[in-house]
Design a protein around this motif. Structure first.
Motif, PDB file in Angstrom:
ATOM      1  N   TYR A 127      25.149  -8.744 -32.298  1.00 27.74           N
ATOM      2  CA  TYR A 127      24.722  -9.629 -31.216  1.00 27.74           C
ATOM      3  C   TYR A 127      23.453  -9.095 -30.564  1.00 27.74           C
ATOM      4  N   TRP A 128      23.356  -7.776 -30.419  1.00 22.69           N
ATOM      5  CA  TRP A 128      22.104  -7.167 -29.958  1.00 22.69           C
ATOM      6  C   TRP A 128      20.974  -7.499 -30.923  1.00 22.69           C
ATOM      7  N   ALA A 129      21.251  -7.360 -32.211  1.00 25.88           N
ATOM      8  CA  ALA A 129      20.222  -7.570 -33.229  1.00 25.88           C
ATOM      9  C   ALA A 129      19.681  -8.991 -33.187  1.00 25.88           C
ATOM     10  N   LEU A 130      20.553  -9.967 -32.976  1.00 32.68           N
ATOM     11  CA  LEU A 130      20.103 -11.360 -32.927  1.00 32.68           C
ATOM     12  C   LEU A 130      19.137 -11.586 -31.763  1.00 32.68           C
ATOM     13  N   GLN A 131      19.409 -10.982 -30.629  1.00 31.38           N
ATOM     14  CA  GLN A 131      18.520 -11.132 -29.472  1.00 31.38           C
ATOM     15  C   GLN A 131      17.164 -10.469 -29.737  1.00 31.38           C
ATOM     16  N   ILE A 132      17.186  -9.335 -30.411  1.00 28.75           N
ATOM     17  CA  ILE A 132      15.939  -8.646 -30.752  1.00 28.75           C
ATOM     18  C   ILE A 132      15.129  -9.479 -31.737  1.00 28.75           C
ATOM     19  N   LEU A 133      15.781  -9.998 -32.772  1.00 28.31           N
ATOM     20  CA  LEU A 133      15.074 -10.770 -33.794  1.00 28.31           C
ATOM     21  C   LEU A 133      14.508 -12.068 -33.218  1.00 28.31           C
ATOM     22  N   PHE A 134      15.229 -12.679 -32.286  1.00 32.68           N
ATOM     23  CA  PHE A 134      14.694 -13.851 -31.585  1.00 32.68           C
ATOM     24  C   PHE A 134      13.399 -13.478 -30.890  1.00 32.68           C
ATOM     25  N   TYR A 135      13.430 -12.385 -30.140  1.00 34.52           N
ATOM     26  CA  TYR A 135      12.270 -11.952 -29.364  1.00 34.52           C
ATOM     27  C   TYR A 135      11.082 -11.620 -30.267  1.00 34.52           C
ATOM     28  N   LEU A 136      11.357 -11.048 -31.428  1.00 29.61           N
ATOM     29  CA  LEU A 136      10.278 -10.679 -32.346  1.00 29.61           C
ATOM     30  C   LEU A 136       9.587 -11.902 -32.943  1.00 29.61           C
ATOM     31  N   GLY A 137      10.290 -13.034 -32.989  1.00 28.79           N
ATOM     32  CA  GLY A 137       9.637 -14.259 -33.418  1.00 28.79           C
ATOM     33  C   GLY A 137      10.037 -14.809 -34.776  1.00 28.79           C
ATOM     34  N   PHE A 138      11.022 -14.220 -35.422  1.00 27.94           N
ATOM     35  CA  PHE A 138      11.471 -14.732 -36.718  1.00 27.94           C
ATOM     36  C   PHE A 138      12.078 -16.122 -36.544  1.00 27.94           C
ATOM     37  N   ASN A 139      11.888 -16.994 -37.524  1.00 28.33           N
ATOM     38  CA  ASN A 139      12.482 -18.333 -37.426  1.00 28.33           C
ATOM     39  C   ASN A 139      13.604 -18.579 -38.428  1.00 28.33           C
ATOM     40  N   ARG A 140      13.912 -17.581 -39.240  1.00 28.42           N
ATOM     41  CA  ARG A 140      15.087 -17.669 -40.119  1.00 28.42           C
ATOM     42  C   ARG A 140      15.703 -16.277 -40.243  1.00 28.42           C
ATOM     43  N   ILE A 141      16.978 -16.172 -39.932  1.00 33.72           N
ATOM     44  CA  ILE A 141      17.696 -14.892 -40.000  1.00 33.72           C
ATOM     45  C   ILE A 141      18.829 -15.037 -41.005  1.00 33.72           C
ATOM     46  N   VAL A 142      18.771 -14.258 -42.074  1.00 31.05           N
ATOM     47  CA  VAL A 142      19.845 -14.264 -43.065  1.00 31.05           C
ATOM     48  C   VAL A 142      20.607 -12.954 -42.919  1.00 31.05           C
TER      49      VAL A 142
END
Length: 301
Positions: free
Chosen positions: A209-224
């Motif tokens: 759940y931490w990782a998802l918030q970080i990846l959102f902030y970094l700007g990725f538009n697809r997370i697998v």
């Protein structure tokens, strides 16, 4: 001496500041106007940390998040395109012969204590940007300073910020309701997703759940995501044996905390046109939250 400082701190501050007692007086911080810790000194030395503001929307496209569920053992990572960056969490490092990590997240202090072999390997890699808390940085500097080659990004639990009072679940809404980037669940005032990690990251019992918030902030538009099984908690993680298995505290939190939090994260991501794909078909997380596709099928598309 450390014990003495803890006692002094404990008896000169309210109980809500107790989470800082092992850091004072060794840790000095300066915050940016945007809320994050921008400058850090630890035990008299300046510590280089990455500017979180510079990371905002610095990435794009697809990223692979490697969790550590048992299903990871069955994946053929040779099919992963080399152009896709990879974020690891905790023991995902044991995939380093199969994938190349550029991002990493470790926020579990028990993992820092019990898997120092992994910690040393991660921090020795100059190509990695490691996101961890101040308590994690302190453990790195106290134990493995000579091995440190990676870049450090200092992140905070939004409810346990350094030298600020603890925010209880009952006060979470009142504390953060006026912060536009704190997205609360419509039905649960104790569940929140941060779209700006400079204001802190909200916990949900799992580093993913931490990782998802970080990846959102970094700007990725697809997370697998691989290894996000959220089941079979009695089984070792993919890199463990029965003898080396660290305890998991997820099972008791899955129904009440983890699943509702992931559902909320999915809602926030969808509103922001970010796709999440769960590459663990047997995952306990339903397809209605994160779309499930087998790894081989997804990368054969």
């Amino acid at each position: 001496m450390g014990s003495l400082f803890k006692q002094i701190y404990r008896y000169t501050r309210p109980r809500t500041f107790r989470h800082n007692e092992s850091l004072w007086p060794y840790t000095q911080i300066e915050r940016a106007d945007t809320g994050e810790i921008a400058r850090l000194r630890y035990k008299g030395r300046e510590v280089a940390i990455v500017n979180l503001s510079a990371l905002k929307d610095s990435a794009e496209g697809t990223v692979l998040l490697t969790a550590t569920g048992p299903s990871t053992q069955s994946i053929d990572f040779s099919k992963l395109p080399r152009t896709i960056p990879v974020m690891g969490v905790n023991g995902a490092w044991f995939l380093s012969g199969k994938v190349t990590f550029s991002l990493y997240v470790i926020v579990d202090m028990e993992f820092f204590d019990r898997r120092q072999d992994v910690i040393r390997s991660v921090i020795a890699d100059p190509n990695i940007l490691l996101f961890t808390t101040m308590h994690g940085i302190a453990k790195i500097l106290d134990r493995h300073a000579a091995d440190l080659r990676c870049r450090l990004a200092l992140i905070e639990d939004a409810c346990y910020k350094i030298y600020q009072p603890k925010v209880a679940d009952a006060l979470k809404w009142e504390t953060y309701k006026s912060v536009p980037t704190a997205s609360f669940c419509e039905t649960r005032q104790d569940i929140c997703f941060s779209t700006d990690i400079r204001h802190g990251i909200f916990d949900a019992g799992t580093v993913a759940y931490w990782a998802l918030q970080i990846l959102f902030y970094l700007g990725f538009n697809r997370i697998v995501i691989t290894g996000l099984d959220m089941s079979n908690f009695n089984q070792p993680r993919f890199y463990e044996t029965s003898d080396s298995k660290l305890p998991s505290y997820l099972e008791e939190k899955v129904d009440n905390v983890v699943m509702p939090s992931f559902a909320h994260a999915a809602t926030v991501m969808k509103k922001n046109h970010i796709e999440i794909v769960n590459l663990s078909p047997e995952s306990a997380i339903p397809d209605t939250i994160f779309h499930k596709v087998a790894f081989d099928e997804y990368f054969d598309l």
